[in-house]
Design an enzyme around this catalytic site. Structure first.
Site, PDB file in Angstrom:
ATOM      1  N   GLN A 100      -2.622   0.427   3.257  1.00 57.10           N
ATOM      2  CA  GLN A 100      -1.862   0.435   4.515  1.00 57.10           C
ATOM      3  C   GLN A 100      -2.780   0.401   5.735  1.00 57.10           C
ATOM      4  OE1 GLN A 100       1.332   0.053   4.777  1.00 57.10           O
ATOM      5  NE2 GLN A 100       2.023   0.491   2.701  1.00 57.10           N
ATOM      6  N   SER A 109      -4.343  -4.637  -0.953  1.00 55.27           N
ATOM      7  CA  SER A 109      -3.233  -5.422  -1.482  1.00 55.27           C
ATOM      8  C   SER A 109      -2.889  -6.503  -0.458  1.00 55.27           C
ATOM      9  CB  SER A 109      -2.035  -4.496  -1.696  1.00 55.27           C
ATOM     10  OG  SER A 109      -0.937  -5.238  -2.147  1.00 55.27           O
ATOM     11  N   THR A 135      -8.218 -15.940 -15.739  1.00 52.41           N
ATOM     12  CA  THR A 135      -8.385 -17.006 -14.743  1.00 52.41           C
ATOM     13  C   THR A 135      -7.858 -16.531 -13.397  1.00 52.41           C
ATOM     14  OG1 THR A 135      -8.133 -18.646 -16.477  1.00 52.41           O
ATOM     15  CG2 THR A 135      -7.813 -19.427 -14.221  1.00 52.41           C
ATOM     16  N   HIS A 166      -0.239  -8.349   0.065  1.00 50.39           N
ATOM     17  CA  HIS A 166       1.089  -8.508   0.680  1.00 50.39           C
ATOM     18  C   HIS A 166       1.354  -7.525   1.815  1.00 50.39           C
ATOM     19  CE1 HIS A 166       3.677  -5.369  -1.518  1.00 50.39           C
ATOM     20  NE2 HIS A 166       2.553  -5.293  -2.179  1.00 50.39           N
ATOM     21  N   ASN A 223       1.441   5.542   3.253  1.00 52.13           N
ATOM     22  CA  ASN A 223       2.418   4.450   3.342  1.00 52.13           C
ATOM     23  C   ASN A 223       3.733   4.890   3.958  1.00 52.13           C
ATOM     24  OD1 ASN A 223       2.313   5.834   0.734  1.00 52.13           O
ATOM     25  ND2 ASN A 223       4.051   4.569   0.157  1.00 52.13           N
ATOM     26  N   CYS A 266       8.389   1.488  -3.263  1.00 52.94           N
ATOM     27  CA  CYS A 266       7.563   1.074  -4.393  1.00 52.94           C
ATOM     28  C   CYS A 266       8.229   1.245  -5.731  1.00 52.94           C
ATOM     29  CB  CYS A 266       6.243   1.811  -4.365  1.00 52.94           C
ATOM     30  SG  CYS A 266       5.295   1.251  -2.960  1.00 52.94           S
TER      31      CYS A 266
HETATM   32  N1  PLP Z   1      -1.112   1.916  -2.112  1.00 53.75           N
HETATM   33  C1  PLP Z   1      -0.305   2.029  -1.064  1.00 53.75           C
HETATM   34  C2  PLP Z   1      -0.659   2.998   0.037  1.00 53.75           C
HETATM   35  C3  PLP Z   1       0.856   1.253  -0.983  1.00 53.75           C
HETATM   36  O1  PLP Z   1       1.657   1.371   0.078  1.00 53.75           O
HETATM   37  C4  PLP Z   1       1.151   0.357  -2.044  1.00 53.75           C
HETATM   38  C5  PLP Z   1       2.405  -0.441  -2.022  1.00 53.75           C
HETATM   39  O2  PLP Z   1       3.399  -0.035  -1.477  1.00 53.75           O
HETATM   40  C6  PLP Z   1       0.264   0.257  -3.118  1.00 53.75           C
HETATM   41  C7  PLP Z   1      -0.858   1.061  -3.120  1.00 53.75           C
HETATM   42  C8  PLP Z   1       0.522  -0.655  -4.284  1.00 53.75           C
HETATM   43  O3  PLP Z   1       0.166  -1.967  -3.968  1.00 53.75           O
HETATM   44  P1  PLP Z   1       0.543  -3.183  -4.936  1.00 53.75           P
HETATM   45  O4  PLP Z   1       1.960  -3.500  -4.645  1.00 53.75           O
HETATM   46  O5  PLP Z   1      -0.381  -4.293  -4.545  1.00 53.75           O
HETATM   47  O6  PLP Z   1       0.285  -2.742  -6.322  1.00 53.75           O
END
Ligand code: PLP
Length: 390
Positions: A184, A204, A243, A206, A156, A330
């Site tokens: 990513q 993920s 749900t 988003h 990331n 994060c």
């Molecule tokens: N794994 C990686 C490589 C990420 O970049 C991220 C979020 O930045 C995640 C996992 C975590 O994802 P989530 O926000 O859906 O928990």
């Protein structure tokens, strides 16, 4: 600086795609629980199942092997568990092998006790020490249980892509299971579970242009599964109770469909990223681009400017109207040294500045980035660094 804001932090979260927004809005104005058997419930179920197909298609899997979760962190916490089932039988994983440059969601080891987690290092380019992993697996004590290996497919922060075909072969030979954090990588490089890209991937929404708070884990097969993390009703074939977040899942499905189509256009993103990197090197000849010697995501540049702390540069870019990141985003506002750079053996205390692009990034955005960068490096002496010809 004048002009609209420029968003160059797609690895933190990507802007919601119009198709995802529309899919979500149509769910929000309808009523129906996918577990209900009436018409409304069946309509909601259809939306969930059609999203499941889109997500399966993105990673080369069967739709029945997709389990929706509240995000990648929950997906990792579910998979990184010592106790699994194989059909009706029990399977035990005695040790978890993760990568020192992983996202905290796998690095933290999920449900494994700390003394059962082994961290495998990376080299100076951020590539996992495949030999070290092979050596660790070679002395794994199979009498205690199976080895579970979890690591990121693409990083990331640096965007570095791991050699998963080699890693897959090693894990398979050791009789283990490989979980790939493909958060990513998805939508930026092809992923094919059917072609040996690990046993499970975690995703993920988003990061793909879907909403935050929804994700999935997807298996190459469906027989071996972790004991559920979230217990309750029999949702998601008993693998994740609760749900379903139908609006989120519908948005995720639409984003996954766009991401799969968008793979064909990633070369354009790569050329903009390359242009940004050329601009960076010409304005700051002593900039260090991390992971530049190896395969990286087409949208990411992670670099350090000697004499300027990444956090200081990030604030200066923000004031100039440009959103970039000093490392990963994060840990909500937490500023600290990047564990990814530390794992790569980077000694400099300046940290790394991450610029991550998307399909909407234009040449004009890169021109604005260049202008802001010039302004920042011109102030380098005042920031404690050495002036360069900017
Ligand atoms: N794994 C990686 C490589 C990420 O970049 C991220 C979020 O930045 C995640 C996992 C975590 O994802 P989530 O926000 O859906 O928990």
């Amino acid at each position: 600086m004048s002009g609209p804001r420029i968003y160059l932090d797609y690895n933190a979260t990507a802007p919601l795609l119009p198709a995802a927004r529309e899919a979500m809005l149509s769910v929000l104005s309808a009523t129906g629980n996918p577990s209900s058997v009436h018409r409304e419930g069946r309509a909601a179920r259809r939306l969930v199942e059609s999203a499941r197909q889109e997500i399966a298609a993105l990673v080369g899997a069967k739709s029945e092997n997709v389990v929706f979760t509240s995000g990648a962190t929950e997906a990792a916490s579910t998979l990184l568990a010592p106790d699994w089932t194989f059909g009706r039988g029990a399977v035990r994983f005695s040790r978890l092998y993760v990568c020192a440059a992983d996202h905290p969601c796998t690095l933290s080891g999920g449900r494994f006790p700390a003394d059962a987690i082994m961290r495998v290092g990376v080299d100076a380019d951020g590539v996992v020490d495949v030999g070290g992993l092979a050596a660790a697996l070679a002395v794994h004590d199979a009498a205690e249980g199976l080895p579970l290996v979890a690591l990121h497919l693409a990083n990331n922060e640096s965007g570095v892509i791991q050699p998963v075909a080699r890693i897959s072969a090693i894990v398979k030979a050791a009789g283990g299971v490989l979980v790939l954090d493909a958060v990513q990588a998805a939508g930026r490089i092809p992923i094919d579970l059917a072609a040996g890209h690990g046993d499970f991937v975690i995703l993920s929404a988003h990061k793909l242009g879907g909403p935050a708070g929804v994700g999935a884990f997807v298996g190459a097969a469906s027989l071996m599964m972790p004991e559920p993390l979230v217990r309750g009703g029999g949702h998601e074939r008993g693998h994740r109770a609760g749900t379903e977040n139908v609006a989120g899942i519908a948005g995720f499905g639409a984003a996954a469909r766009c991401a799969l189509e968008g793979l064909a256009r990633m070369d354009a993103v790569r050329s903009r990223r390359d242009r940004l990197e050329t601009v960076l090197r010409s304005i700051v000849p002593d900039a260090v681009v991390y992971g530049a010697q190896t395969e990286r995501l087409p949208n990411t540049v992670f670099f350090g400017i000697p004499g300027i702390k990444a956090e200081t540069a990030q604030i200066a870019f923000d004031l100039a109207g440009i959103a970039v990141s000093a490392g990963s985003a994060c840990s909500s506002g937490k500023v600290g040294p990047s564990h990814v750079l530390k794992a790569m053996g980077v000694a400099s205390g300046e940290g790394g500045l991450r610029v991550s692009l998307g399909e909407a990034t234009s040449d004009a955005d890169i021109d604005r980035f260049a202008e802001a960068l010039r302004g920042i490096v011109a102030r380098r002496p005042a920031m404690g660094g050495v002036a360069t010809a900017a």
